[in-house]
Every structure is written in structure tokens, then in C-alpha cells.
Motif scaffolding. Structure first.
Motif, PDB file in Angstrom:
ATOM      1  N   GLU A   4      -1.592   0.153  -1.650  1.00 33.16           N
ATOM      2  CA  GLU A   4      -2.053  -0.528  -0.444  1.00 33.16           C
ATOM      3  C   GLU A   4      -0.992  -0.503   0.655  1.00 33.16           C
ATOM      4  OE1 GLU A   4      -2.119  -1.737  -3.457  1.00 33.16           O
ATOM      5  OE2 GLU A   4      -4.257  -1.860  -3.958  1.00 33.16           O
ATOM      6  N   PRO A   7       0.145   4.846   1.709  1.00 35.09           N
ATOM      7  CA  PRO A   7      -1.043   5.673   1.462  1.00 35.09           C
ATOM      8  C   PRO A   7      -0.782   6.962   0.690  1.00 35.09           C
ATOM      9  CG  PRO A   7      -0.415   5.733   3.786  1.00 35.09           C
ATOM     10  CD  PRO A   7       0.408   4.665   3.148  1.00 35.09           C
ATOM     11  N   GLY A  44      -8.631   9.953   1.850  1.00 37.12           N
ATOM     12  CA  GLY A  44      -8.229   8.561   2.010  1.00 37.12           C
ATOM     13  C   GLY A  44      -7.024   8.407   2.920  1.00 37.12           C
ATOM     14  N   GLN A  48      -6.915   6.388   6.437  1.00 39.80           N
ATOM     15  CA  GLN A  48      -5.919   5.345   6.662  1.00 39.80           C
ATOM     16  C   GLN A  48      -5.134   5.616   7.943  1.00 39.80           C
ATOM     17  OE1 GLN A  48      -5.426   2.448   4.751  1.00 39.80           O
ATOM     18  NE2 GLN A  48      -4.269   1.951   6.603  1.00 39.80           N
ATOM     19  N   ALA A  51      -7.213   4.578  10.818  1.00 39.39           N
ATOM     20  CA  ALA A  51      -7.232   3.119  10.920  1.00 39.39           C
ATOM     21  C   ALA A  51      -5.935   2.601  11.533  1.00 39.39           C
ATOM     22  CB  ALA A  51      -7.448   2.504   9.538  1.00 39.39           C
ATOM     23  N   ASP A  52      -4.807   3.185  11.117  1.00 43.61           N
ATOM     24  CA  ASP A  52      -3.514   2.749  11.646  1.00 43.61           C
ATOM     25  C   ASP A  52      -3.386   3.074  13.133  1.00 43.61           C
ATOM     26  OD1 ASP A  52      -2.812   1.787   9.182  1.00 43.61           O
ATOM     27  OD2 ASP A  52      -1.608   3.536   8.614  1.00 43.61           O
ATOM     28  N   TYR A  69       3.442   9.721   9.381  1.00 43.29           N
ATOM     29  CA  TYR A  69       2.495  10.414   8.506  1.00 43.29           C
ATOM     30  C   TYR A  69       2.871  11.888   8.371  1.00 43.29           C
ATOM     31  CZ  TYR A  69      -0.999   6.773   7.660  1.00 43.29           C
ATOM     32  OH  TYR A  69      -1.648   5.650   7.212  1.00 43.29           O
TER      33      TYR A  69
END
Length: 217
Positions: A4, A7, A44, A48, A51-52, A69
Motif C-alpha cells: 500500500e 506500488p 496496478g 496508482q 491516482a497520484d 515512478y
């Protein structure tokens, strides 16, 4: 560390697992399961990331988030390239590593182009600021690549202080089927004694290119 909070947790675990000695000899059914798991985890990570980025509201500079990332994707790419180089004697494991590498490189490119193309002031940014070159697969051997680059240097098709500088500038962005990573020094050493087969392949390549150029008329 929890998934969580990070990622890439499951992807790192998967790659570490594939690097263990007992990973060789993977069964066909396991290869399919690993591929499905990887694709799900990669999707996924991408969700993520979106979303970030969304949490910044697109009003602030999302560059630091995206670069973080890209940096982590780059680390994984480097690890998988090393795995692939050491797994060529195992067909299934090699195929798994190639699939993972292609997926990670595709994600790196997608994130670079989609999220790093425009900065907060509208200026263009480069995803390569994460520090990992996106490699191009060359359908030649290392020796053949070095031979062609040496010829380009000798006829002054490219300008550099030395042949070594040419190799240092180009090699980091190239890979071959058998060598996802190779050093500029290994490429240079291969030009000290050129094999007849490599010379023949290089000439065939140049003749094919010449025919193609003529077809553009």
C-alpha cells in the motif's frame, strides 16, 4: 514495507524471485501464471501513478511524482536486463524475462510521453531525466554493431574526438537479442580482430540499406 505504501513492492518481489537459483526450470503453467501476475501488477502501478498525479490536481508540478515512478521503473528495467543476460540457457525463464522487460520499457515510454511531455509552465520535459536510457533492439551481434560504428567513424560519418567516444555515446542506447546490456569497451575490443562472418553480415546490411535508399527515389 507494505504494498500500500510502495506500488512496486510486488514487482520487485517477482523479479527477485526470478533471480534465485531455483527459478531455472520453470514449468509452462508457471510461466503463464507469472506472466498474468506481472501484467496485472504493471496495470496496478500505472493506475496508482494516475491516482497520484490526479491528487496534485494538475495545478501543481507533478514532475517529482512522475520522476519517482520513472526512476523506480528504471531500476527494475536494469535488474531484468541483468536477469535476461544470465538466463539465456533457459528458454522459459528467458521468455519470461523478455516479456517483463518489454512491459517495463513500454510503461517507461508511456509515462515519459504522457506525463512528462509538458511541465507546469508548459515547457517540454524529458522522461530520460530519470536516468535510464530507453534502449533500441538491434538485430545484429555486438561485434557487427561495433564494426558498422567503426566504419562510420573511419569515414567521418559521425564526428567525435575518438572512436571510443562514439561507442560511449551510442552503446548505452542499444541492445541485442542475446545481450540486453553490453559495454562500449567490449564493443571496442571486438574491432581489434574482425571475423569474416561479421564482415559479410555488415556488407549484406549495407547493401540492403543501399537498395532501400534507392527505392525512395
Amino acid at each position: 514495507m507494505r504494498k500500500e505504501d510502495y506500488p512496486f513492492f510486488s514487482l520487485e518481489q517477482l523479479i527477485d524471485r526470478l533471480g534465485e537459483p531455483d527459478a531455472k526450470g520453470i514449468a509452462e503453467k508457471d510461466a503463464q501464471r507469472i506472466g498474468d501476475f506481472f501484467r496485472a501488477e504493471l496495470a496496478g502501478v500505472y493506475m496508482q501513478l494516475k491516482a497520484d498525479v490526479f491528487r496534485t490536481g494538475y495545478r501543481e508540478d507533478c514532475g517529482p511524482v512522475v520522476r519517482a515512478y520513472l526512476k523506480n521503473i528504471g531500476f527494475l528495467i536494469t535488474d531484468v536486463r541483468k536477469l535476461l543476460a544470465g538466463s539465456l540457457d533457459d528458454r522459459l525463464l528467458s521468455d519470461i524475462c523478455r516479456g517483463i522487460l518489454m512491459g517495463l520499457e513500454a510503461l517507461f515510454t508511456e509515462v515519459s510521453e504522457k506525463f512528462m511531455s509538458v511541465g507546469p509552465e508548459g515547457g517540454r520535459q524529458d522522461g530520460r531525466s530519470a536516468g535510464v536510457p530507453v534502449k533500441v533492439l538491434c538485430n545484429l551481434s555486438v561485434d557487427q554493431i561495433a564494426l558498422l560504428l567503426k566504419a562510420a567513424d573511419d569515414i567521418k560519418l559521425v564526428s567525435a574526438r575518438s572512436f571510443s567516444q562514439v561507442l560511449q555515446s551510442v552503446v548505452p542506447y542499444l541492445s541485442t537479442e542475446r545481450m540486453p546490456d553490453f559495454s562500449w569497451k567490449s564493443a571496442r575490443s571486438s574491432t581489434y580482430k574482425m571475423e569474416a562472418h561479421d564482415l559479410d553480415v555488415a556488407m549484406d546490411i549495407l547493401e540492403s540499406m543501399l537498395k532501400k535508399v534507392r527505392s525512395y527515389r
